[in-house]
Each structure stands twice: as structure tokens, then as C-alpha cells.
Design a protein around this motif. Structure first.
Motif, mmCIF file in Angstrom:
data_model
loop_
_atom_site.group_PDB
_atom_site.id
_atom_site.type_symbol
_atom_site.label_atom_id
_atom_site.label_comp_id
_atom_site.label_asym_id
_atom_site.label_seq_id
_atom_site.Cartn_x
_atom_site.Cartn_y
_atom_site.Cartn_z
ATOM 1 N N ASN A 290 0.841 -1.200 0.000
ATOM 2 C CA ASN A 290 0.000 0.000 0.000
ATOM 3 C C ASN A 290 0.876 1.250 0.000
ATOM 4 O O ASN A 290 1.131 1.855 1.039
ATOM 5 C CB ASN A 290 -0.937 -0.023 1.209
ATOM 6 N N LEU A 291 1.346 1.659 -1.156
ATOM 7 C CA LEU A 291 2.246 2.805 -1.262
ATOM 8 C C LEU A 291 1.570 4.109 -0.884
ATOM 9 O O LEU A 291 2.237 5.072 -0.478
ATOM 10 C CB LEU A 291 2.786 2.919 -2.695
ATOM 11 N N ALA A 292 0.251 4.188 -1.034
ATOM 12 C CA ALA A 292 -0.441 5.449 -0.757
ATOM 13 C C ALA A 292 -0.294 5.877 0.699
ATOM 14 O O ALA A 292 -0.348 7.074 1.003
ATOM 15 C CB ALA A 292 -1.917 5.315 -1.118
ATOM 16 N N ASP A 293 -0.075 4.925 1.608
ATOM 17 C CA ASP A 293 0.043 5.252 3.032
ATOM 18 C C ASP A 293 1.490 5.451 3.468
ATOM 19 O O ASP A 293 1.753 5.589 4.669
ATOM 20 C CB ASP A 293 -0.586 4.125 3.873
ATOM 21 N N GLN A 328 10.208 2.892 3.236
ATOM 22 C CA GLN A 328 8.911 3.006 2.566
ATOM 23 C C GLN A 328 8.744 4.366 1.903
ATOM 24 O O GLN A 328 8.181 4.479 0.815
ATOM 25 C CB GLN A 328 7.794 2.758 3.583
ATOM 26 N N LEU A 329 9.236 5.416 2.581
ATOM 27 C CA LEU A 329 9.164 6.756 1.995
ATOM 28 C C LEU A 329 9.988 6.834 0.706
ATOM 29 O O LEU A 329 9.541 7.411 -0.294
ATOM 30 C CB LEU A 329 9.652 7.782 3.011
ATOM 31 N N TYR A 330 11.184 6.258 0.730
ATOM 32 C CA TYR A 330 12.010 6.257 -0.479
ATOM 33 C C TYR A 330 11.321 5.499 -1.621
ATOM 34 O O TYR A 330 11.335 5.936 -2.774
ATOM 35 C CB TYR A 330 13.368 5.623 -0.176
ATOM 36 N N LEU A 355 9.427 -5.207 0.478
ATOM 37 C CA LEU A 355 9.862 -3.833 0.257
ATOM 38 C C LEU A 355 11.130 -3.789 -0.598
ATOM 39 O O LEU A 355 11.290 -2.916 -1.465
ATOM 40 C CB LEU A 355 10.099 -3.156 1.606
ATOM 41 N N SER A 356 12.025 -4.742 -0.399
ATOM 42 C CA SER A 356 13.245 -4.799 -1.193
ATOM 43 C C SER A 356 12.922 -5.098 -2.662
ATOM 44 O O SER A 356 13.502 -4.493 -3.569
ATOM 45 C CB SER A 356 14.177 -5.875 -0.630
ATOM 46 N N ALA A 357 11.999 -6.025 -2.905
ATOM 47 C CA ALA A 357 11.608 -6.323 -4.276
ATOM 48 C C ALA A 357 10.992 -5.090 -4.956
ATOM 49 O O ALA A 357 11.247 -4.816 -6.137
ATOM 50 C CB ALA A 357 10.621 -7.487 -4.300
ATOM 51 N N MET A 358 10.189 -4.325 -4.232
ATOM 52 C CA MET A 358 9.601 -3.111 -4.792
ATOM 53 C C MET A 358 10.674 -2.074 -5.101
ATOM 54 O O MET A 358 10.578 -1.338 -6.094
ATOM 55 C CB MET A 358 8.565 -2.554 -3.816
ATOM 56 N N LYS A 410 -5.246 3.218 -8.243
ATOM 57 C CA LYS A 410 -5.323 3.648 -6.852
ATOM 58 C C LYS A 410 -4.088 4.435 -6.416
ATOM 59 O O LYS A 410 -4.100 5.061 -5.355
ATOM 60 C CB LYS A 410 -5.492 2.429 -5.934
ATOM 61 N N MET A 411 -3.032 4.404 -7.207
ATOM 62 C CA MET A 411 -1.781 5.037 -6.812
ATOM 63 C C MET A 411 -1.820 6.536 -7.041
ATOM 64 O O MET A 411 -2.621 7.029 -7.838
ATOM 65 C CB MET A 411 -0.615 4.422 -7.602
#
Length: 772
Positions: A290-293, A328-330, A355-358, A410-411
Motif C-alpha cells: 500500500n504505497l499510498a500510506d 517506505q518513503l524512499y 519492500l526490497s523487491a519493490m 489507486k496510486m
């Protein structure tokens, strides 16, 4: 008369007893309308079929009395508009008044519940009757999940001998991410999975992929023998176990259900959740990506400053929570390399692995093989499907594609513009051009001026759709720009020209050559060298192309060089003259094993054979060795054997081949070996009468040539054929009757005829003068 009157009631009673009553009762609920049918007995069979908004309930039996008069006494016509009962056929047709579906559930042997529900029921519907399943066993997450299962009936059979399984690499642990410590949350997830299970069963039933089995004869116990329907289920191994009670109904009866594949996987997921574990086949939740948060309430600079202050706490201890938020912010702001640096300071957990894969994806790279966070997620329908596609996974089914598109929408805007072109390129690579078009259309509507990544994705889509002119023009423009994607655009531009078979411009060839030198030690070096060689190939500059291939072999390996060399040899066969073909074949040692592909080596061997270079052809045939020789290769081997005067070897190569070409070569081999009769039979079978008669003449079969269409062969065979006994007797009588003078005259005439026949034969087989 009294006996007759007594018989009438008995007949009426017998006829009334023959008809079996099936009572339908109704009831209205907030979320569904319920019909309950009371069957004559527990052995009565019934089926439900659908045709649009009409459902047909069929009760099996010779005579059925459907009692439906009280159906509308307790329910309105909101969901059930009308019904038609047919006692003769035993069918009750339901006409629905809404976008609903009928869910059928057996109950207590004699009862069947038919619920009219909305087409997409809410996930958490506690009123829905369920088939109870036993989840008493703990489901181990480190064991491989089987794709198929067997029914409760087979569960009672002896367990097969266990099969030794290969060692399975442990999967990533995501238990800390899903937070299953809270029972309430587990229950909510079970409700969602339960709804998914019901939807899967309904979908399979609507598509005629799931059929109820009839109750077997016997006492209804699990151990009774049943003739199972044939299915593509693989053999079971010792690691499978399904509790016999898993298919027992609400009141203890055996429902006789076979569940496997997707349905069984969902059931195992429910078992894993109830036991406090995470099933390996479960899709990642949306909260995991959930990148939006992850952006915080302030700007990037403000949030980064706040997190830096919180990184080090009391006693100089590192705050892992702040580090995780910073990573997550990065990722939220597409800084993948910075996020990876932060993650190096954190422990290896399931959440950090995702998170690393993203972070790798944000930097335009696929996650390493050691990071399988999005593996086996291509069939899901949540937000994780988008990241599965971006990581290289193939999306399976419309729901997965829709999930990826929904996740993109949604992004935030900057992420849609950044990840949208990447997703479009992935979809194009998978052949999903319609979905890729939707992605680009969504970006165009929300972005006033899309960047160069959008232009590149649009050009890639146009190339896949066949709009080659638009794609070439766009790629040419991007390639000349000073952007990060220019190098990739040059490579795609060359590939587009290769598909079209059109040489690129001289400026493009010079540009790709310069980029290949500039990036010779970089990550784009192999692709640029390959593009440079193909560009030279399209220009028919075969010498420079071979030089580039030598550089590819030195830097990128023999396999990469063999792939490009194979394409170059195919171009030479198509465009070069015979001298160039044999010259490049010998000069570049193309007959050496592994230099070109087997199929290309075979094509080159056919060309050299036609040119008369038998030695080079034999060497190329050695390079074209395969485990199972093709008919094309066997034919060429037979032609080589005939050229070397080895007819028996040629026939051995052609064994088992029943084609006209094989028969023609086989006839040549027989003729070369002296079997002219066999050659004549094969040629006659092929319809080549002239060649067959020539072989018959060489075999001395004069009798078969008396009816030849060739007048010379017909006269010669008739003249040379020895006379019969009656003919000799007639000749002796003539000699006695006519005397010596007549006999001599006949001999002179026969000699003259013989000379004429021999002259015609010599003219028929005359040798041509040798050319100077």
C-alpha cells in the motif's frame, strides 16, 4: 358388483401412491430468499441448471407431484418473479427478478435448500449455510502444496507408498506481515476466503465444470466402493492426507464431493489461517504493497527530516521502525537504490523482503532470484498482482489483469506516470495489448504532458499492434534524445527493423555502433552489441557483422554469439550469392559444432549440397546432430549416400518414411544397387511411367513394355520378345511350303526391321556433346 366397487378405491389408492410428493416451502430473509424442498427419500436425485435468469430444478422420479401452491404466501416477488411447475417432467422453473443466483445446499438427506442470493454476496455473511470442513490438522508451511487432492471416499483407502520428494527450498516467512496473532483478524480473513471458495464453486457449476455425483448404492458410508469420474488428477503420494470427516454434511451424511485444484487450495488456506499459519499458496494482502500510506502528511523533505531525527534513539540505539518508514518513503518517491541501502540495516523479514523487491522494481530492475516475494502471485487479483507483473511474473486470467489495472489507478499521480509505462511494456510482452492500451489511455487522460517513458511504451505497443510506421518514427525520435531511455529505444528500433526486414538509416547504424562502444562494459553492452550486429546484417555488411559477433563471443559468451550468428547465416542464405555462401561457411567455420543452430546448419547443408560441396555438407550435417533426426535431415543424408554411390545406406536412412520424395530416392537407390524391377515398381506407384519403363527395360522385362506409350520401346519389346511354340511351328510350315527363296526374303526383311529398331533405340539414348 360389490367386488367391483371395492376394486375402484384400491386402484385409486395405487395410482395416488405412485406419485411422489415434493413439498416446496418458502421464507424471506434480509439478504436472500429461501426455498426448501422436501424430497420423497434420501436416495432421490436432483439437479439445478441455469439459463440466464432462469433456473430449473429437476427432481428425478417416474411420477412427481410438485406442491408449490404456498410459495408466494411468505415471500414477495423481489427476487423470485414467477415459477412454472411441470409434474410430468419433475421440473420447477424459477424466473428471477434480480441479478441473483441460486445456491443449492443438501440438508439432512431428504431436504434441499435453494437460496436466491445476490450475484456477488458480501464476504462476511454469517447467514449463509456452509458445508462444514474439518481443519483439525496443522498445516505446515514448509511442505509443498499439491495442486490436486482426492475425495473423502478415497481417503479411507490404504495410503499409497510414500514417494521421496526432492528437497524444497524454504520459502519466505511473511507471518510477521500478516499479523495473525489476533483471532478477530483471522476470522475476517477466513470469511473472505470462504466467500472466494463459494464463488469458485458457483463459477465452476455455471460453466459445467463441476457436477454432483449420484449417491452410491450401499449404506452411504465413506468406505463404500464408488466408480469415480475420470479426471486429470495425478497419482497421490504419501504426503497427502484429507480427513474423512471433511466431506460430511450438516447432519452427518456423506456429500460425496470431490474438490481439487483452486478450490482445494482455498480450503488449505482456511486451515492454515485457523491454525495461526500462512498458507504458501495465499496471495499477498493489499496492505503489503500500500504505497499510498507511505508518504506521510508532509512533503518529502519534511518527512525525511522527521524520520532522520527518529532513526537514533536513546543510548544511540537504532530505531528499526523509523528505518522501515524511511525505506517506505524512499520507495513511495521512486528512490529504489536509497531504499535498498536502508533495508541493509534491517533484519531479513517477509515485510522487508517485499519492500526490497519493490525497490528493485522502482529502479527498473527485476528482483534477484533470491527474492521471491512476488513469485506465484500472477494468478491473484489484488494490488500485489501489479508488482508481480512488474517483477516479470505472467498474469493469469482476467481477474489478475483487472487487479493490476485497479492497483495502478489507486496510486498517486506520480506513481501512475512512473509505473504505468513499465506495466504497459510488461503487458505487451505477455500479449495483453488491450490492457496495455487501457494503461496508456489512463495516463494520457490524467497527465497533460506525458514524459519520454510514455512515448516509449506507446511505440512498443504500436510495434506489437503492427503500426510499424508510427513505432519506427517514435523510436527514432526517442533514440536521438538525451534521455536515460534513449539506449533502450535504439535497441527496440533495431529489433523493429529486423521484424520488418528493412535496413535502418546510416545514422541509426552509426548511433548503435557508438553506443555499443560507449557501453561495452556496462549492463546494456550485450544488447547493444547484438543490435549493432543485426544492424550490419540488415545493411548486408556481412564481414563487419561477423567481426562484431567475434567480440560478442569474447565478452558475452558462445551462446549469445551463436544466437546472433544464426540470424546472420539465415540472412546470408537469403540474400548472398552461392560463392559468398560457401566462402563464409568455410571462412567462419560454420560447420563446427555449436557455431549455429541445428536447423540453420541443416539449411546451410542443403545449400552446399546443391552447389556440389559434399565434404562441407557432411561436416554441416555433423553440426546439425539432434537426438531425434528429422525427416528433412534423413532425406539429405540419403541424398548424400546416393551421391557417394552408397545405395544401401540411403535405403537405411529412408526406412519408415512413406512420402513421395522418400520413394523416389528409394527407387534411385534400388536402381543403383541393380534392383531395376523394384525401382520400376516404386516409380510406377509414383505415376512416373516413363522412368518406370526405363527401369523395366534395364531389367529385361520386355513383356511389360508391349503396351508402352513409347512407340520405340513398344516396337523393340515386341521385336525382341522370343516367339511362342506355335509361332515356331508356323514358321517351319512356311519354310516347307514356300521354299528357300521365300525364307531368305523373310530373313532380309527381319534384319532390316531389327536395324531400324536398334537405330531408334540408339537415337532415344543418344549422348549429348560435352560442353566446352
Amino acid at each position: 358388483m360389490k367386488q367391483l366397487l371395492l376394486a375402484v378405491p384400491m386402484v385409486l389408492a395405487a395410482s395416488a401412491g405412485a406419485a411422489q410428493d415434493v413439498l416446496f416451502r418458502s421464507g424471506e430473509h434480509e439478504d436472500f430468499t429461501r426455498l426448501v424442498a422436501t424430497l420423497p427419500s434420501a436416495e432421490t436425485d436432483w439437479t439445478v441448471s441455469r439459463d440466464g435468469r432462469f433456473y430449473t430444478i429437476k427432481i428425478e422420479g417416474d411420477a412427481v407431484n410438485l406442491r408449490t401452491s404456498t410459495i408466494f404466501d411468505k415471500i414477495p416477488r423481489d427476487r423470485l418473479a414467477n415459477f412454472v411447475a411441470n409434474d410430468v417432467a419433475g421440473e420447477l422453473e424459477l424466473e428471477l427478478a434480480c441479478a441473483c443466483r441460486v445456491v443449492s445446499i443438501p440438508y439432512d438427506g431428504r431436504y434441499v435448500i435453494f437460496d436466491i442470493r445476490d450475484d456477488l454476496p458480501p464476504a462476511q455473511n454469517d447467514d449463509m449455510p456452509q458445508v462444514p470442513l474439518s481443519f483439525g490438522e496443522a498445516v505446515a508451511v514448509d511442505k509443498p502444496q499439491r495442486q490436486f487432492r482426492f475425495s473423502s471416499i478415497e481417503a479411507s483407502k490404504p495410503t499409497p507408498t510414500p514417494v521421496e520428494m526432492a528437497e524444497i527450498k524454504p520459502t519466505e516467512d511473511y507471518s510477521d506481515l500478516l499479523a495473525l496473532d489476533n483471532f478477530v483478524e483471522r476470522k475476517a480473513q477466513v470469511q473472505v476466503l470462504r466467500g472466494d471458495l463459494i464463488k469458485q464453486v458457483d463459477r465452476a457449476a455455471d460453466q459445467n465444470l463441476l457436477h454432483a455425483q449420484t449417491q452410491p448404492a450401499g449404506n452411504g458410508l465413506v468406505g463404500d466402493p464408488v466408480k469415480m469420474a475420470e479426471s486429470p488428477m495425478p497419482p497421490m503420494n504419501g504426503s497427502d492426507h484429507v480427513p474423512p470427516q471433511a466431506a460430511i454434511g450438516l447432519e452427518g451424511q456423506d456429500l460425496n464431493i470431490v474438490a481439487y485444484n483452486v478450490i482445494d487450495e482455498v480450503g488449505r488456506d482456511i486451515a492454515a489461517l485457523l491454525s495461526g499459519q500462512v498458507a504458501t499458496g495465499m496471495c499477498l494482502p493489499d496492505t503489503a504493497v500500500n504505497l499510498a500510506d507511505w508518504s506521510g502528511e508532509g512533503t518529502f523533505v519534511q518527512e525525511l527530516g522527521r524520520l532522520r531525527q527518529d532513526v537514533v534513539g536513546e543510548f544511540d540505539r537504532t530505531n528499526e521502525g523509523a528505518l522501515l518508514e524511511m525505506a517506505q518513503l524512499y520507495v513511495h518517491y521512486t528512490f529504489g537504490a536509497e531504499a535498498l541501502q536502508i533495508l541493509e540495516l534491517l533484519p531479513k523479514t517477509g515485510e522487508n523482503s517485499i519492500l526490497s523487491a519493490m525497490a528493485y522494481i522502482m529502479d527498473g530492475h527485476e528482483p534477484p532470484a533470491s527474492n521471491a516475494a512476488f513469485a506465484n502471485q500472477g494468478h491473484c487479483s489484488g494490488n500485489a498482482t501489479l508488482w508481480a507483473a512488474l517483477s516479470g511474473e505472467t498474469l493469469v486470467g482476467d481477474s489478475a489483469i483487472k487487479g493490476a489495472l485497479d492497483a495502478l489507478q489507486k496510486m498517486p499521480r506520480h506513481l501512475r506516470e512512473y509505473l504505468g509505462p513499465k506495466l504497459s511494456n510488461r503487458l505487451v510482452a505477455q500479449g495483453q495489448t488491450e490492457a496495455a492500451t487501457l494503461v496508456l489511455n489512463g495516463i494520457e487522460r490524467t497527465s497533460l504532458k506525458p514524459d519520454v517513458n510514455y512515448d516509449f511504451a506507446e511505440a512498443t505497443l504500436n510495434a506489437e499492434l503492427g503500426n510499424t510506421e508510427e513505432a519506427t518514427e517514435a523510436l527514432t525520435e526517442i533514440a536521438t534524445q538525451n534521455s536515460d531511455i534513449a539506449t533502450t529505444a535504439v535497441i527496440d528500433l533495431i529489433n523493429t527493423h529486423v521484424k520488418q526486414g528493412v535496413p535502418p538509416s546510416a545514422e541509426t547504424v552509426s548511433l548503435v555502433g557508438a553506443l555499443a562502444v560507449e557501453h561495452k562494459t556496462g549492463a546494456m553492452g550485450p544488447e547493444l552489441r547484438r543490435a549493432h550486429a543485426l544492424a550490419r546484417m540488415l545493411e548486408h555488411e556481412f564481414g563487419p557483422a561477423f567481426k562484431i559477433i567475434k567480440d560478442i563471443e569474447t565478452r558475452d559468451g558462445a551462446k549469445a554469439a551463436a544466437d546472433v550468428r544464426t540470424q546472420l547465416v539465415l540472412a546470408i542464405l537469403e540474400h548472398a550469392d552461392d560463392f559468398e555462401v560457401i566462402s563464409w561457411s568455410i571462412q567462419e567455420r560454420l560447420a563446427a559444432p555449436g557455431r549455429i543452430s541445428s536447423d540453420t546448419a541443416l539449411k546451410l547443408a542443403q545449400k552446399t549440397f546443391e552447389m556440389g560441396f559434399l565434404g562441407e555438407t557432411k561436416r554441416l550435417m555433423q553440426a546439425a546432430q539432434t537426438d531425434i533426426p528429422s525427416d528433412e535431415k534423413r532425406v539429405l543424408n540419403a541424398r548424400l549416400a546416393l551421391a557417394e554411390a552408397l545405395p544401401k545406406r540411403a535405403e537405411a536412412e529412408l526406412m519408415g518414411m512413406e512420402t513421395p520424395l522418400a520413394d523416389r530416392l528409394r527407387a534411385r537407390a534400388k536402381a543403383m544397387a541393380g534392383d531395376h524391377a523394384g525401382a520400376a515398381r516404386l516409380l510406377a506407384k509414383l505415376g512416373e511411367r516413363g522412368a518406370a519403363e526405363a527401369e523395366a527395360w534395364l531389367d529385361g522385362d520386355l513383356a511389360s513394355l508391349t503396351a508402352s506409350e513409347n512407340e520405340i520401346l513398344r516396337r523393340a519389346s515386341t521385336h525382341l520378345l522370343p516367339p511362342e511354340d506355335t509361332a515356331e511351328l508356323d514358321a517351319a510350315t512356311d519354310r516347307v511350303t514356300h521354299g528357300m527363296l521365300a525364307r531368305n526374303r523373310a530373313l532380309l526383311e527381319g534384319a532390316e526391321e531389327s536395324r531400324g529398331v536398334l537405330g531408334e533405340l540408339l537415337n532415344l539414348h543418344s549422348l549429348s556433346e560435352p560442353s566446352s
